[in-house]
Design a protein around this motif. Structure first.
Motif, PDB file in Angstrom:
ATOM      1  N   PRO A  61       0.830  -1.208   0.000  1.00 25.60           N
ATOM      2  CA  PRO A  61       0.000   0.000   0.000  1.00 25.60           C
ATOM      3  C   PRO A  61       0.864   1.258   0.000  1.00 25.60           C
ATOM      4  O   PRO A  61       2.054   1.226   0.348  1.00 25.60           O
ATOM      5  N   LYS A  62       0.264   2.352  -0.381  1.00 22.30           N
ATOM      6  CA  LYS A  62       1.000   3.615  -0.472  1.00 22.30           C
ATOM      7  C   LYS A  62       1.608   4.015   0.865  1.00 22.30           C
ATOM      8  O   LYS A  62       2.682   4.609   0.920  1.00 22.30           O
ATOM      9  N   LEU A  63       0.940   3.671   1.955  1.00 20.56           N
ATOM     10  CA  LEU A  63       1.469   3.968   3.292  1.00 20.56           C
ATOM     11  C   LEU A  63       2.852   3.374   3.475  1.00 20.56           C
ATOM     12  O   LEU A  63       3.752   4.018   4.045  1.00 20.56           O
ATOM     13  N   VAL A  64       3.052   2.163   3.003  1.00 21.31           N
ATOM     14  CA  VAL A  64       4.350   1.495   3.116  1.00 21.31           C
ATOM     15  C   VAL A  64       5.369   2.119   2.172  1.00 21.31           C
ATOM     16  O   VAL A  64       6.520   2.369   2.548  1.00 21.31           O
ATOM     17  N   LEU A  65       4.957   2.379   0.944  1.00 19.38           N
ATOM     18  CA  LEU A  65       5.856   2.996  -0.023  1.00 19.38           C
ATOM     19  C   LEU A  65       6.297   4.381   0.451  1.00 19.38           C
ATOM     20  O   LEU A  65       7.469   4.762   0.304  1.00 19.38           O
ATOM     21  N   ASP A  66       5.387   5.124   1.039  1.00 23.14           N
ATOM     22  CA  ASP A  66       5.713   6.458   1.551  1.00 23.14           C
ATOM     23  C   ASP A  66       6.700   6.381   2.709  1.00 23.14           C
ATOM     24  O   ASP A  66       7.577   7.255   2.857  1.00 23.14           O
ATOM     25  N   ALA A  67       6.571   5.345   3.549  1.00 21.18           N
ATOM     26  CA  ALA A  67       7.470   5.204   4.694  1.00 21.18           C
ATOM     27  C   ALA A  67       8.910   5.023   4.237  1.00 21.18           C
ATOM     28  O   ALA A  67       9.842   5.575   4.840  1.00 21.18           O
ATOM     29  N   ILE A  68       9.100   4.268   3.150  1.00 20.42           N
ATOM     30  CA  ILE A  68      10.446   4.070   2.609  1.00 20.42           C
ATOM     31  C   ILE A  68      10.997   5.373   2.049  1.00 20.42           C
ATOM     32  O   ILE A  68      12.134   5.767   2.335  1.00 20.42           O
ATOM     33  N   GLN A  69      10.187   6.068   1.270  1.00 19.57           N
ATOM     34  CA  GLN A  69      10.636   7.324   0.676  1.00 19.57           C
ATOM     35  C   GLN A  69      10.912   8.379   1.752  1.00 19.57           C
ATOM     36  O   GLN A  69      11.905   9.110   1.680  1.00 19.57           O
ATOM     37  N   ASP A  70      10.046   8.438   2.755  1.00 16.67           N
ATOM     38  CA  ASP A  70      10.221   9.429   3.817  1.00 16.67           C
ATOM     39  C   ASP A  70      11.541   9.219   4.555  1.00 16.67           C
ATOM     40  O   ASP A  70      12.230  10.186   4.908  1.00 16.67           O
ATOM     41  N   TYR A  71      11.889   7.972   4.800  1.00 14.43           N
ATOM     42  CA  TYR A  71      13.153   7.707   5.501  1.00 14.43           C
ATOM     43  C   TYR A  71      14.330   8.235   4.692  1.00 14.43           C
ATOM     44  O   TYR A  71      15.197   8.954   5.219  1.00 14.43           O
ATOM     45  N   TYR A  72      14.383   7.890   3.413  1.00 14.90           N
ATOM     46  CA  TYR A  72      15.540   8.274   2.606  1.00 14.90           C
ATOM     47  C   TYR A  72      15.577   9.766   2.282  1.00 14.90           C
ATOM     48  O   TYR A  72      16.657  10.322   2.041  1.00 14.90           O
ATOM     49  N   THR A  73      14.442  10.430   2.279  1.00 19.25           N
ATOM     50  CA  THR A  73      14.425  11.848   1.915  1.00 19.25           C
ATOM     51  C   THR A  73      14.417  12.788   3.116  1.00 19.25           C
ATOM     52  O   THR A  73      14.740  13.970   2.970  1.00 19.25           O
ATOM     53  N   GLY A 115       4.364  -5.596   3.328  1.00 22.21           N
ATOM     54  CA  GLY A 115       5.561  -4.829   3.634  1.00 22.21           C
ATOM     55  C   GLY A 115       6.652  -5.079   2.614  1.00 22.21           C
ATOM     56  O   GLY A 115       6.454  -5.762   1.600  1.00 22.21           O
ATOM     57  N   PRO A 116       7.847  -4.561   2.859  1.00 22.60           N
ATOM     58  CA  PRO A 116       8.950  -4.652   1.897  1.00 22.60           C
ATOM     59  C   PRO A 116       9.612  -6.019   1.901  1.00 22.60           C
ATOM     60  O   PRO A 116       9.503  -6.787   2.862  1.00 22.60           O
ATOM     61  N   THR A 117      10.324  -6.310   0.825  1.00 25.31           N
ATOM     62  CA  THR A 117      11.099  -7.545   0.744  1.00 25.31           C
ATOM     63  C   THR A 117      12.392  -7.392   1.543  1.00 25.31           C
ATOM     64  O   THR A 117      12.831  -6.283   1.854  1.00 25.31           O
ATOM     65  N   ILE A 166      11.416   0.137   9.097  1.00 27.32           N
ATOM     66  CA  ILE A 166      10.433   1.186   9.366  1.00 27.32           C
ATOM     67  C   ILE A 166       9.168   0.947   8.535  1.00 27.32           C
ATOM     68  O   ILE A 166       8.039   1.100   9.022  1.00 27.32           O
ATOM     69  N   ALA A 167       9.369   0.526   7.284  1.00 28.24           N
ATOM     70  CA  ALA A 167       8.222   0.239   6.417  1.00 28.24           C
ATOM     71  C   ALA A 167       7.445  -0.981   6.903  1.00 28.24           C
ATOM     72  O   ALA A 167       6.223  -1.061   6.712  1.00 28.24           O
ATOM     73  N   PHE A 168       8.132  -1.931   7.518  1.00 30.29           N
ATOM     74  CA  PHE A 168       7.449  -3.082   8.107  1.00 30.29           C
ATOM     75  C   PHE A 168       6.490  -2.609   9.202  1.00 30.29           C
ATOM     76  O   PHE A 168       5.354  -3.073   9.311  1.00 30.29           O
TER      77      PHE A 168
END
Length: 416
Positions: free
Chosen positions: A46-58, A239-241, A294-296
């Motif tokens: 879901p977008k919530l998970v994808l956003d969590a990954i992007q938010d961490y790196y940015t 969640g992420p792989t 974090i995305a998990f």
């Protein structure tokens, strides 16, 4: 086509809302809307998970645990907050009983290596079941070969259910651990894990549960199950792989040695001696997959926002619908028809090779999995090369099941 319209109507609006959370479900394959029924291999995100990954790196990319600066502290707090979410999700007693890993396979290898090095001796045995994923077979074979031990197998019947009448005979004084799956990734069989744990504990034998397929579909309570170890993966849970968790009772984790050495898992190091860190860091060597961790946590937030009991109910309805719908295909036969099943449906269609069915379905935009599904011993038991497997998740619909049935019928026509 069989349907329970009142039940479908009651969940349809929610399911459509849920589908909107998953960007990939808008994808077209060969010009047709994607029908994704390969969730046992990996779920969509879901977008919530994808956003969590992007938010961490940015916004706060930094290493965890060792930094005093702002970004490191923020990353550490988010990463450790994910551990607390996992702890609550499985109702573990302590957060330090949750070890972050690269996934279920990594978690099982950790236990096999660490527990095996500590407790397994020549002539001892590990008990597994006949319906295990290779990830809960091969690590035990490796450590048994190294230690001069052996593997004993709980047999399976033609329905795909474990023959537990044999369990007490298998659990002799040479058995050091039982390792079983909660839900078969191939047959969908739900094993009576609580009963297996109780019977093993009567002989003071610990139990590891592979919960990779159970975690997204069933409520998990490690204290109620009284399980000693439990491994599962983020990517099966929206969640992420490359990330997962291993639960272990504190008493066991304190007894077994670390799986790997390196940074973070140490308290002090000299050239003469290393003192290991406290739990859980003792088993978490090196820089972890921080964004994925974090995305998990975000994936667990997402599951909790829907409610796992609601997910279980909706999927149960869809699973029953799918079984009924597929049963209308005369040429189709199910592989594994256990009384208690969930998530995955394996089948063959006439004399057609599973690959051929899967390829024809793919051209219609329908994603299923074909092959032995990393469970070759099951295929050997049924004397088949593999199966077609359709596996569901919360975002799947009866309309998609109807498309699957239509697609299989088309495959029958093309291959006849």
């Amino acid at each position: 086509m069989p349907a329970n319209l009142s039940l479908e109507t009651s969940i349809q609006l929610d399911i459509q809302k849920i589908r909107a959370d998953f960007p990939i479900l808008q994808t077209q394959v060969y010009g047709k809307p994607l029908v994704y029924l390969d969730n046992a291999a990996t779920t969509q995100k879901p977008k919530l998970v994808l956003d969590a990954i992007q938010d961490y790196y940015t916004q706060y990319n930094s290493n965890v645990h060792r930094g005093v600066h702002f970004l490191s502290q923020k990353a550490t707090a988010a990463y450790e907050d994910a551990r607390k979410k996992v702890t609550a999700f499985i109702n573990a007693k302590h957060a330090h009983e949750v070890i972050f890993t690269r996934g279920t396979t990594d978690g099982i290898n950790l236990v096999a290596s660490s527990f095996g090095r500590k407790f397994l001796e020549k002539g001892d045995s590990i008990v597994i079941s006949a319906i295990e994923h290779h990830s809960n077979i091969v690590p035990w074979q490796m450590i048994c070969e190294e230690r001069g031990a052996s593997i004993k197998v709980i047999p399976v019947n033609e329905k795909g259910e474990l023959v537990l009448d044999t369990l007490d005979e298998l659990l002799d004084d040479k058995v050091k651990l039982v390792a079983v799956t909660y839900i078969s990734n191939t047959l969908g069989t739900i094993n009576p894990v609580k009963e297996i744990v109780a019977r093993a504990h009567q002989q003071n034998i610990p139990v590891l549960v592979d919960a990779a397929q159970a975690a997204p579909h069933l409520p998990l309570d490690v204290q109620d199950l009284d399980v000693d170890f439990m491994a599962f993966s983020a990517h099966k849970m929206y969640g992420p792989t490359g990330f997962g968790a291993l639960y272990g009772k504190e008493e066991w984790l304190n007894q077994i040695p670390p799986y790997q050495g390196g940074g973070d898992m140490i308290k002090s190091v000299s050239f003469k001696k290393t003192t290991y860190n406290e739990l859980p860091l003792k088993f978490e060597a090196g820089t972890p997959s921080i964004a994925e961790g974090i995305a998990f946590g975000a994936a667990i937030d997402y599951i909790n926002s829907i409610g796992l009991p609601n997910i279980q109910e909706a999927e149960s309805q869809l699973y029953a619908y799918a079984v009924d719908a597929l049963s209308t295909i005369e040429e189709l036969r199910f592989i594994g028809e256990a009384h208690n099943r969930a998530a995955s449906i394996s089948f063959l269609v006439g004399d057609a090779h599973p690959f051929d069915i899967g390829e024809i379905l793919d051209k219609q935009g329908i994603a299923v999995r074909t092959g032995h599904h990393c469970t070759e011993p099951i295929m050997q038991y049924f004397n088949i090369p593999g199966t077609v497997r359709a596996s569901i998740a919360i975002y799947n619909t009866t309309e998609e099941i109807d498309k699957l049935v239509t697609g299989i019928k088309k495959a029958v026509t093309l291959l006849s």
